[in-house]
Scaffold this motif. Structure first.
Motif: not given
Length: 139
Positions: A79, A77, A100, A105-107, A81, A54, A112-113, A86, A96
């Motif tokens: 995440v 994985n 997204v 957020v880039e996941a 932001t 993260v 990555a959830d 955040w 979340f």
């Protein structure tokens, strides 16, 4: 990274929430940095592991969530932001999935959830799931 004391972290979150903090009602850079690092620390403590990275540039990044870990290069994985997003996620002000969907957020990656892990702020309550209707009071 040195562990942030819970009292100092909670104070930073409270200052971040207070509109009168800093210039023009915005919290100062030091307050935001401490609040971000503290909430990242809480996430890593709540979900120890090295499966998800993260990132909240420029203030910090942690690896969290049990499972297969990576040892070199970009983890599978991720995440990432900005600090404001955040902190909204970490405090329960933003879900979340909504972040997204809004592109805040880039996941990437199957793990990555972070929905089940947020919020991490002990003063926050979890946001309602978009699939769960709000509770009603019969009376």
């Amino acid at each position: 990274m040195r562990r942030i004391d819970d009292e100092a972290g909670a104070a930073a979150l409270a200052a971040w929430r207070a509109p009168e903090t800093g210039a023009e009602g915005a919290p100062g850079r030091d307050v935001v940095a401490l609040a971000v690092r503290y909430t990242l620390q809480r996430l890593a403590e709540a979900a120890p592991g090295r499966t998800v990275e993260v990132r909240v540039p420029p203030y910090g990044a942690v690896q969290a969530v049990e499972g297969p870990r990576h040892t070199r290069g970009t983890p599978p994985n991720v995440v990432e932001t900005d600090p404001a997003t955040w902190l909204a996620l970490a405090t329960g002000a933003l879900a979340f999935a909504d972040a997204v969907a809004q592109g805040r957020v880039e996941a990437s990656g199957a793990r990555a959830d972070l929905t089940a892990l947020l919020p991490v702020d002990p003063a926050a309550s979890r946001p309602a799931s978009p699939r769960t209707p709000p509770a009603t009071m019969d009376g």
